[in-house]
Design an enzyme around this catalytic site. Sequence first.
Site, PDB file in Angstrom:
ATOM      1  N   GLU A  19       0.658  -1.170  -0.037  1.00  6.17           N
ATOM      2  CA  GLU A  19       0.114   0.044   0.113  1.00  6.17           C
ATOM      3  C   GLU A  19       0.878   1.306   0.273  1.00  6.17           C
ATOM      4  OE1 GLU A  19      -2.782   1.617  -0.296  1.00  6.17           O
ATOM      5  OE2 GLU A  19      -4.301   0.100  -0.008  1.00  6.17           O
ATOM      6  N   ASN A 157     -10.817   4.056   1.385  1.00  8.52           N
ATOM      7  CA  ASN A 157      -9.753   4.172   0.540  1.00  8.52           C
ATOM      8  C   ASN A 157      -9.956   5.179  -0.666  1.00  8.52           C
ATOM      9  OD1 ASN A 157      -7.574   1.918   0.124  1.00  8.52           O
ATOM     10  ND2 ASN A 157      -9.228   0.453   0.229  1.00  8.52           N
ATOM     11  N   ASP A 209      -9.967   0.603  -5.143  1.00  2.92           N
ATOM     12  CA  ASP A 209      -8.891   0.564  -3.953  1.00  2.92           C
ATOM     13  C   ASP A 209      -8.253   2.021  -3.957  1.00  2.92           C
ATOM     14  OD1 ASP A 209      -7.002  -0.302  -2.008  1.00  2.92           O
ATOM     15  OD2 ASP A 209      -7.830  -2.467  -2.526  1.00  2.92           O
TER      16      ASP A 209
END
Length: 299
Positions: A19, A157, A209
């Site tokens: 991430e 997100n 995402d």
Amino acid sequence: MSTTLPYERVADVRCGVGESPFWHAAEQAWYWVGIPDKKIWRYKNASAPQLSHWNTNEMIGCLALADDGSFIAGMESGIFQLQLGEQHQVHAKRLAAPPELGQGIRFNDGRCDRQGRFWSGTMFMDMAQAKAIGNLYRYTTQQGVSSPFVAGLLVQNGLAWSADGRTMYLSDSHPNSQLIWAFDYDCEVGVPHNQRVFVDMKQHQGRPDGAAVDVDGCYWICGNDGSRLLRFTPEGKLDREIMIPMKKPAMCSFGGANMDELMVTSIAAGQPAEDEWAGSTIILRPGTQGIGEALFGMK
């Protein structure tokens, strides 16, 4: 129409959940995090590839660079200032923790707005329980951590800002939601308002995402479970799809010397062990440029 582009795999790194990639212009290096791995990664490829990592004491959901050379991060127990030391060690100082942060909850996606305020949201880690208790917060050195600006999120997100900073984007990537919202954003005081649906990702391949914005004002979103990147115009129209080898891309970010590279992280957790691309990180050139990340105002 979906297309494919050449890409470069970044070393042999397999993240449980990769991430928060971003480009550190002063170092000419990429950074990203492995959430369950409790790691911060750095990759430099000026003349010869150099890969480094640091270990954190708790899971780190997002990372941003501060104006004093340190980092600000959203983690399990709050918002932290991090200093990267030798021998893979991280010196961490907790700056704030919202009262709603509790057992089983951690910070997830986050980044700075165009003025250098840090934004991040929380999620209940066991997604199967579908607890809509995630919140979106703002943190500044002067004002500390805010009350929730957006509440009732399942898996926060997709934070990003338009080039002029006047539109804020946010997504909820849980299968029960799969929405991307746009907000009008007051740059002077750092307050979003006029929340509306920007894209319903149930109409497209992949769950929404992590995201990035390019110089044309278009919003790039990782299609988790869809093996693709999707680009939407400021009007919410899909105009590009790029197929990538990872089934579960997690976040993308522009960088490189000319801001024309796109780093994409991905998720290995829950994927078959034989899937060689699960959890990998790649870099590609999508044919457009991005916008450099603002530094958090630590000073």
